[in-house]
Design a protein around this motif. Structure first.
Motif, PDB file in Angstrom:
ATOM      1  N   ASN A 127      76.305  40.431 -20.793  1.00 37.37           N
ATOM      2  CA  ASN A 127      77.424  40.105 -19.910  1.00 37.37           C
ATOM      3  C   ASN A 127      77.110  40.545 -18.481  1.00 37.37           C
ATOM      4  OD1 ASN A 127      78.131  42.890 -19.579  1.00 37.37           O
ATOM      5  ND2 ASN A 127      79.356  42.818 -21.443  1.00 37.37           N
ATOM      6  N   THR A 128      78.008  40.236 -17.561  1.00 31.24           N
ATOM      7  CA  THR A 128      77.748  40.481 -16.144  1.00 31.24           C
ATOM      8  C   THR A 128      77.454  41.949 -15.857  1.00 31.24           C
ATOM      9  OG1 THR A 128      78.995  38.566 -15.361  1.00 31.24           O
ATOM     10  CG2 THR A 128      78.809  40.422 -13.854  1.00 31.24           C
ATOM     11  N   ASP A 129      78.277  42.849 -16.377  1.00 31.32           N
ATOM     12  CA  ASP A 129      78.066  44.280 -16.110  1.00 31.32           C
ATOM     13  C   ASP A 129      76.734  44.755 -16.671  1.00 31.32           C
ATOM     14  OD1 ASP A 129      80.472  44.475 -14.784  1.00 31.32           O
ATOM     15  OD2 ASP A 129      81.584  45.198 -16.541  1.00 31.32           O
ATOM     16  N   GLU A 130      76.373  44.277 -17.847  1.00 33.77           N
ATOM     17  CA  GLU A 130      75.103  44.681 -18.450  1.00 33.77           C
ATOM     18  C   GLU A 130      73.923  44.170 -17.639  1.00 33.77           C
ATOM     19  OE1 GLU A 130      76.597  44.804 -23.131  1.00 33.77           O
ATOM     20  OE2 GLU A 130      75.740  42.978 -22.263  1.00 33.77           O
ATOM     21  N   VAL A 131      74.032  42.947 -17.114  1.00 36.46           N
ATOM     22  CA  VAL A 131      72.952  42.393 -16.287  1.00 36.46           C
ATOM     23  C   VAL A 131      72.790  43.215 -15.015  1.00 36.46           C
ATOM     24  CG1 VAL A 131      72.269  40.425 -14.867  1.00 36.46           C
ATOM     25  CG2 VAL A 131      73.085  40.054 -17.193  1.00 36.46           C
ATOM     26  N   LEU A 132      73.898  43.534 -14.360  1.00 30.79           N
ATOM     27  CA  LEU A 132      73.831  44.307 -13.111  1.00 30.79           C
ATOM     28  C   LEU A 132      73.264  45.701 -13.363  1.00 30.79           C
ATOM     29  CD1 LEU A 132      77.185  43.241 -11.428  1.00 30.79           C
ATOM     30  CD2 LEU A 132      74.876  42.572 -10.762  1.00 30.79           C
ATOM     31  N   ASP A 133      73.661  46.333 -14.446  1.00 36.99           N
ATOM     32  CA  ASP A 133      73.125  47.654 -14.774  1.00 36.99           C
ATOM     33  C   ASP A 133      71.617  47.579 -15.023  1.00 36.99           C
ATOM     34  OD1 ASP A 133      75.599  48.818 -14.555  1.00 36.99           O
ATOM     35  OD2 ASP A 133      76.013  48.855 -16.707  1.00 36.99           O
ATOM     36  N   ALA A 134      71.180  46.553 -15.755  1.00 37.14           N
ATOM     37  CA  ALA A 134      69.752  46.407 -16.045  1.00 37.14           C
ATOM     38  C   ALA A 134      68.950  46.124 -14.782  1.00 37.14           C
ATOM     39  CB  ALA A 134      69.540  45.292 -17.072  1.00 37.14           C
ATOM     40  N   LEU A 135      69.511  45.336 -13.878  1.00 42.09           N
ATOM     41  CA  LEU A 135      68.847  45.108 -12.587  1.00 42.09           C
ATOM     42  C   LEU A 135      68.705  46.418 -11.822  1.00 42.09           C
ATOM     43  CD1 LEU A 135      70.457  41.826 -11.192  1.00 42.09           C
ATOM     44  CD2 LEU A 135      68.035  42.179 -11.682  1.00 42.09           C
ATOM     45  N   HIS A 136      69.769  47.199 -11.793  1.00 39.22           N
ATOM     46  CA  HIS A 136      69.766  48.460 -11.069  1.00 39.22           C
ATOM     47  C   HIS A 136      68.717  49.410 -11.640  1.00 39.22           C
ATOM     48  CE1 HIS A 136      71.318  51.700  -8.614  1.00 39.22           C
ATOM     49  NE2 HIS A 136      71.468  52.447  -9.688  1.00 39.22           N
ATOM     50  N   ARG A 137      68.555  49.407 -12.958  1.00 42.43           N
ATOM     51  CA  ARG A 137      67.563  50.277 -13.598  1.00 42.43           C
ATOM     52  C   ARG A 137      66.149  49.745 -13.455  1.00 42.43           C
ATOM     53  NH1 ARG A 137      71.215  49.920 -17.921  1.00 42.43           N
ATOM     54  NH2 ARG A 137      69.682  48.634 -19.022  1.00 42.43           N
ATOM     55  N   GLY A 138      66.010  48.495 -13.036  1.00 40.52           N
ATOM     56  CA  GLY A 138      64.688  47.891 -12.951  1.00 40.52           C
ATOM     57  C   GLY A 138      64.228  47.259 -14.239  1.00 40.52           C
ATOM     58  N   ASP A 139      65.145  47.066 -15.198  1.00 40.56           N
ATOM     59  CA  ASP A 139      64.772  46.470 -16.486  1.00 40.56           C
ATOM     60  C   ASP A 139      64.752  44.946 -16.441  1.00 40.56           C
ATOM     61  OD1 ASP A 139      64.610  49.003 -17.533  1.00 40.56           O
ATOM     62  OD2 ASP A 139      66.628  48.984 -18.380  1.00 40.56           O
ATOM     63  N   LEU A 140      65.368  44.340 -15.440  1.00 35.74           N
ATOM     64  CA  LEU A 140      65.378  42.893 -15.261  1.00 35.74           C
ATOM     65  C   LEU A 140      64.933  42.545 -13.847  1.00 35.74           C
ATOM     66  CD1 LEU A 140      68.793  41.849 -16.898  1.00 35.74           C
ATOM     67  CD2 LEU A 140      66.511  41.601 -17.887  1.00 35.74           C
ATOM     68  N   ASP A 141      64.367  41.357 -13.698  1.00 37.80           N
ATOM     69  CA  ASP A 141      64.001  40.843 -12.380  1.00 37.80           C
ATOM     70  C   ASP A 141      65.094  39.957 -11.797  1.00 37.80           C
ATOM     71  OD1 ASP A 141      61.297  41.929 -12.435  1.00 37.80           O
ATOM     72  OD2 ASP A 141      60.893  40.413 -13.965  1.00 37.80           O
ATOM     73  N   LEU A 142      65.689  39.118 -12.647  1.00 39.63           N
ATOM     74  CA  LEU A 142      66.679  38.142 -12.216  1.00 39.63           C
ATOM     75  C   LEU A 142      67.846  38.143 -13.189  1.00 39.63           C
ATOM     76  CD1 LEU A 142      64.242  35.154 -11.557  1.00 39.63           C
ATOM     77  CD2 LEU A 142      65.421  36.442  -9.778  1.00 39.63           C
ATOM     78  N   GLY A 143      69.012  37.767 -12.676  1.00 43.98           N
ATOM     79  CA  GLY A 143      70.165  37.632 -13.542  1.00 43.98           C
ATOM     80  C   GLY A 143      71.025  36.465 -13.110  1.00 43.98           C
ATOM     81  N   VAL A 144      71.751  35.885 -14.051  1.00 43.31           N
ATOM     82  CA  VAL A 144      72.757  34.862 -13.766  1.00 43.31           C
ATOM     83  C   VAL A 144      74.095  35.446 -14.187  1.00 43.31           C
ATOM     84  CG1 VAL A 144      73.584  32.546 -14.279  1.00 43.31           C
ATOM     85  CG2 VAL A 144      71.128  32.976 -14.099  1.00 43.31           C
ATOM     86  N   ILE A 145      75.003  35.632 -13.224  1.00 45.05           N
ATOM     87  CA  ILE A 145      76.264  36.312 -13.506  1.00 45.05           C
ATOM     88  C   ILE A 145      77.447  35.499 -12.998  1.00 45.05           C
ATOM     89  CG2 ILE A 145      75.192  38.580 -13.473  1.00 45.05           C
ATOM     90  CD1 ILE A 145      76.375  38.984 -10.682  1.00 45.05           C
ATOM     91  N   THR A 146      78.634  35.868 -13.466  1.00 42.57           N
ATOM     92  CA  THR A 146      79.840  35.106 -13.158  1.00 42.57           C
ATOM     93  C   THR A 146      80.722  35.837 -12.148  1.00 42.57           C
ATOM     94  OG1 THR A 146      80.933  36.097 -15.072  1.00 42.57           O
ATOM     95  CG2 THR A 146      79.882  33.956 -15.383  1.00 42.57           C
ATOM     96  N   THR A 147      80.099  36.391 -11.108  1.00 39.73           N
ATOM     97  CA  THR A 147      80.855  36.974 -10.005  1.00 39.73           C
ATOM     98  C   THR A 147      80.395  36.306  -8.717  1.00 39.73           C
ATOM     99  OG1 THR A 147      79.284  38.737  -9.475  1.00 39.73           O
ATOM    100  CG2 THR A 147      80.884  39.175 -11.222  1.00 39.73           C
ATOM    101  N   ASP A 148      80.962  36.733  -7.582  1.00 38.40           N
ATOM    102  CA  ASP A 148      80.591  36.132  -6.301  1.00 38.40           C
ATOM    103  C   ASP A 148      79.448  36.883  -5.627  1.00 38.40           C
ATOM    104  OD1 ASP A 148      81.909  38.424  -5.697  1.00 38.40           O
ATOM    105  OD2 ASP A 148      83.438  37.506  -4.425  1.00 38.40           O
ATOM    106  N   ARG A 149      78.751  37.723  -6.368  1.00 37.17           N
ATOM    107  CA  ARG A 149      77.600  38.427  -5.812  1.00 37.17           C
ATOM    108  C   ARG A 149      76.347  37.586  -5.972  1.00 37.17           C
ATOM    109  NH1 ARG A 149      77.682  44.493  -8.123  1.00 37.17           N
ATOM    110  NH2 ARG A 149      75.802  44.533  -6.842  1.00 37.17           N
ATOM    111  N   GLY A 150      75.401  37.730  -5.051  1.00 37.26           N
ATOM    112  CA  GLY A 150      74.125  37.061  -5.179  1.00 37.26           C
ATOM    113  C   GLY A 150      74.092  35.678  -4.546  1.00 37.26           C
ATOM    114  N   GLU A 151      73.142  34.871  -4.981  1.00 35.87           N
ATOM    115  CA  GLU A 151      72.930  33.535  -4.421  1.00 35.87           C
ATOM    116  C   GLU A 151      73.657  32.494  -5.273  1.00 35.87           C
ATOM    117  OE1 GLU A 151      68.636  33.233  -2.668  1.00 35.87           O
ATOM    118  OE2 GLU A 151      68.475  34.317  -4.568  1.00 35.87           O
ATOM    119  N   PRO A 152      74.504  31.661  -4.664  1.00 36.69           N
ATOM    120  CA  PRO A 152      75.201  30.616  -5.446  1.00 36.69           C
ATOM    121  C   PRO A 152      74.204  29.738  -6.180  1.00 36.69           C
ATOM    122  CG  PRO A 152      76.118  30.787  -3.234  1.00 36.69           C
ATOM    123  CD  PRO A 152      74.867  31.640  -3.240  1.00 36.69           C
ATOM    124  N   TRP A 153      74.472  29.491  -7.452  1.00 39.29           N
ATOM    125  CA  TRP A 153      73.555  28.698  -8.272  1.00 39.29           C
ATOM    126  C   TRP A 153      74.225  27.461  -8.854  1.00 39.29           C
ATOM    127  CZ3 TRP A 153      72.707  28.843 -14.003  1.00 39.29           C
ATOM    128  CH2 TRP A 153      71.551  28.128 -14.364  1.00 39.29           C
TER     129      TRP A 153
END
Length: 282
Positions: A127-153
């Protein structure tokens, strides 16, 4: 210092020197010596040891986030250098929700794999929170999330669907997802009086029960497209739908993306789900 930081975070994660030593394949005296070197370098005690295990001191708690950031940056740098120098094919780590993983990402990911067959590819459903946490920890390079953060896709649409033979879909109960998911949040926001008859964990199980006539569901149009085209589901008209759900591409900064991940970002932005890539015949 790098090994010492890794050992420190391992103890914080596992809670005991014993478990951390086992995971790091070290003796406990060697692990203790590593932490002592780290504490000497910082001039502060970083861990409290007690009957219940090891916990960070105030100084240790301040170090945790920064240590993770240092190690993530080092891993990024190693991967970038290795990919540029051709030492190995590289790796891309992506996190996204169930709809994106199942229906929206596959065409572009298939194109990427065709272009870069040697790249190791990891896709994590979260989910969105898990993706953001993993990005912050450096466990992911990219994420697709359902908030207004990041680059519109892509702007996903949620619609009401039902089985064709359901007698009165406008008054039917809802088959939906568990609390904490974006789809459930949107259902409760736009249909506050909805009667919930099932809470399920996957799109497949939601659609399966809707096709069986259990009730209606608010789901992504992309996830329902095949069933709609086959007549196994119908769209239920409602003035509250479709509900727009913007999806954004997130990362820790373009300049921090390793080359393999940077290329995937380019493909995703060039080929959102409403403009899928065209695979050339070989």
């Amino acid at each position: 210092m790098i090994d010492e930081l890794r050992h420190f975070l391992l103890i914080v994660e596992l809670g005991t020197f014993t478990e951390a030593a086992r995971r790091a394949h070290l003796s406990q005296p060697a692990l203790t010596a590593s932490i002592q070197r780290l504490e000497g370098a910082f001039g502060a005690r970083l861990l409290d040891r007690g009957p219940g295990g090891a916990t960070p001191t105030a100084a240790g708690a301040a170090l945790v986030t920064r240590a993770r950031a240092v190690l993530a940056a080092l891993d990024d740098a190693k991967r970038a250098v290795a990919e540029i120098e051709g030492l190995h094919a590289g790796e891309v780590r992506v996190g996204a929700g169930a709809t994106a993983c199942t229906y929206l990402l596959p065409p572009t990911l298939a194109l990427y794999r065709a272009e870069h067959p040697g790249v190791r590819f990891l896709l994590r459903e979260a989910n969105t929170d898990e993706v953001l946490d993993a990005l912050h920890r450096g466990d992911l390079d990219l994420g697709v999330i359902t908030t207004d953060r990041g680059e519109p896709w892509f702007v996903d649409e949620l619609i009401l669907v039902a089985a064709p033979e359901l007698p009165d879909p406008t008054h039917a109960p809802f088959v939906t997802f568990a609390r904490g998911t974006t789809s459930r949040e949107l259902l409760e926001r736009h249909f506050p009086a909805a009667e919930i008859v099932m809470e399920l964990g996957s799109i497949a199980s939601v659609k399966g029960n809707v096709r069986a006539g259990i009730g209606v569901a608010l789901i992504s149009r992309a996830s329902a497209r095949h069933d709609l085209s086959q007549g196994r589901l119908i769209e239920v008209p409602d003035p509250r739908t479709p509900i727009a759900r913007p999806l954004h591409l997130v990362h820790r900064g373009i300049d921090r993306l390793p080359p393999a991940a940077a290329r995937l970002r380019e493909l995703l932005l060039a080929h959102p789900p409403d403009r899928p890539p065209v695979r050339r015949a070989s």
